[in-house]
Design a protein around this motif. Sequence first.
Motif, PDB file in Angstrom:
ATOM      1  N   GLN A 124       0.837  -1.202   0.000  1.00 45.39           N
ATOM      2  CA  GLN A 124       0.000   0.000   0.000  1.00 45.39           C
ATOM      3  C   GLN A 124       0.870   1.249   0.000  1.00 45.39           C
ATOM      4  OE1 GLN A 124      -2.425   1.380   3.581  1.00 45.39           O
ATOM      5  NE2 GLN A 124      -4.058   0.671   2.212  1.00 45.39           N
ATOM      6  N   THR A 125       0.503   2.215  -0.833  1.00 49.75           N
ATOM      7  CA  THR A 125       1.166   3.508  -0.835  1.00 49.75           C
ATOM      8  C   THR A 125       0.164   4.601  -0.493  1.00 49.75           C
ATOM      9  OG1 THR A 125       0.799   3.767  -3.223  1.00 49.75           O
ATOM     10  CG2 THR A 125       2.925   2.870  -2.517  1.00 49.75           C
ATOM     11  N   THR A 169      -8.236  12.898   6.253  1.00 50.18           N
ATOM     12  CA  THR A 169      -8.689  12.127   7.416  1.00 50.18           C
ATOM     13  C   THR A 169      -9.497  10.921   6.964  1.00 50.18           C
ATOM     14  OG1 THR A 169      -8.733  14.116   8.789  1.00 50.18           O
ATOM     15  CG2 THR A 169      -9.991  12.215   9.575  1.00 50.18           C
ATOM     16  N   THR A 170     -10.366  11.136   5.971  1.00 46.85           N
ATOM     17  CA  THR A 170     -11.148  10.019   5.428  1.00 46.85           C
ATOM     18  C   THR A 170     -10.235   8.938   4.891  1.00 46.85           C
ATOM     19  OG1 THR A 170     -13.065  11.393   4.871  1.00 46.85           O
ATOM     20  CG2 THR A 170     -12.782   9.360   3.610  1.00 46.85           C
ATOM     21  N   LEU A 171      -9.204   9.328   4.132  1.00 47.99           N
ATOM     22  CA  LEU A 171      -8.269   8.340   3.596  1.00 47.99           C
ATOM     23  C   LEU A 171      -7.521   7.622   4.714  1.00 47.99           C
ATOM     24  CD1 LEU A 171      -6.745  10.113   0.478  1.00 47.99           C
ATOM     25  CD2 LEU A 171      -8.476   8.315   0.550  1.00 47.99           C
ATOM     26  N   GLU A 176      -6.429   0.961   6.521  1.00 48.05           N
ATOM     27  CA  GLU A 176      -6.458  -0.407   7.049  1.00 48.05           C
ATOM     28  C   GLU A 176      -7.578  -1.232   6.427  1.00 48.05           C
ATOM     29  OE1 GLU A 176      -6.752  -2.778  11.336  1.00 48.05           O
ATOM     30  OE2 GLU A 176      -6.265  -0.636  11.284  1.00 48.05           O
ATOM     31  N   PRO A 177      -8.811  -0.690   6.319  1.00 53.27           N
ATOM     32  CA  PRO A 177      -9.860  -1.471   5.652  1.00 53.27           C
ATOM     33  C   PRO A 177      -9.527  -1.830   4.208  1.00 53.27           C
ATOM     34  CG  PRO A 177     -10.843   0.285   6.936  1.00 53.27           C
ATOM     35  CD  PRO A 177      -9.358   0.525   6.947  1.00 53.27           C
ATOM     36  N   MET A 178      -8.752  -0.986   3.515  1.00 51.68           N
ATOM     37  CA  MET A 178      -8.376  -1.318   2.142  1.00 51.68           C
ATOM     38  C   MET A 178      -7.426  -2.509   2.105  1.00 51.68           C
ATOM     39  SD  MET A 178      -8.050   2.481   0.395  1.00 51.68           S
ATOM     40  CE  MET A 178      -7.577   1.910  -1.246  1.00 51.68           C
ATOM     41  N   VAL A 179      -6.544  -2.620   3.070  1.00 55.24           N
ATOM     42  CA  VAL A 179      -5.678  -3.800   3.156  1.00 55.24           C
ATOM     43  C   VAL A 179      -6.514  -5.026   3.490  1.00 55.24           C
ATOM     44  CG1 VAL A 179      -3.778  -4.877   4.421  1.00 55.24           C
ATOM     45  CG2 VAL A 179      -3.627  -2.468   3.765  1.00 55.24           C
ATOM     46  N   GLU A 180      -7.404  -4.897   4.466  1.00 58.15           N
ATOM     47  CA  GLU A 180      -8.251  -6.020   4.873  1.00 58.15           C
ATOM     48  C   GLU A 180      -9.189  -6.450   3.747  1.00 58.15           C
ATOM     49  OE1 GLU A 180     -10.121  -4.520   8.366  1.00 58.15           O
ATOM     50  OE2 GLU A 180      -8.344  -4.844   9.635  1.00 58.15           O
TER      51      GLU A 180
END
Length: 196
Positions: A124-125, A169-171, A176-180
Amino acid sequence: MTAYEIEPDLEFWLPVPREFPGDGFQTPEEWAEDLSQCAIPDDAGLRETYRQLAVDVAVNQFEESSHTFWYSPEDGHALGTAHLAIFEDDPESSLEEIARPEYESVTPLHLESFKSGVFGKVVQTASTIASEEIAFDQIQASAAIGHIRTVGRSHGMIFVLEAYDADLTTLGFMMEPMVEFFESVSFAEDDEGEES
């Protein structure tokens, strides 16, 4: 050929129909109305705001993406959109190379690797792009726009999940949810050669 299936945690991610009519809905407005009725049954004012946001998500999808997911956690702490594109793998490119943005970030590039039960490794970047260099109609103008890119490779495919937002802040909440999210992907051999 290998088929894939995505079953994200619906407490965080809502799949968005890629076209209308589709998925049982004739229009984006119909999908948004159904979604808002389920999500916010008891507050008409808040429900209308949520419905309008859902319409915006549905009509402003990236054409090059294969799937769109609305990050809409049940507690309402943040709302964002993630776009998933799936490409044929390029074995000569590392995940780190694929995860790096095509532009020079105006803030130090953050790159992190994670172990994945599905992909083996996910990269992730997090970067920031000056708004004058990007022209996405669905993103309001701001001094800079944040960009999260999460990538994994498996079964001859590269999965690229991206989110752009002027609200950093939203990003931050979405990282973490994007990795999950990648753990919700499964693969199966498809004799008919179709992908879902």
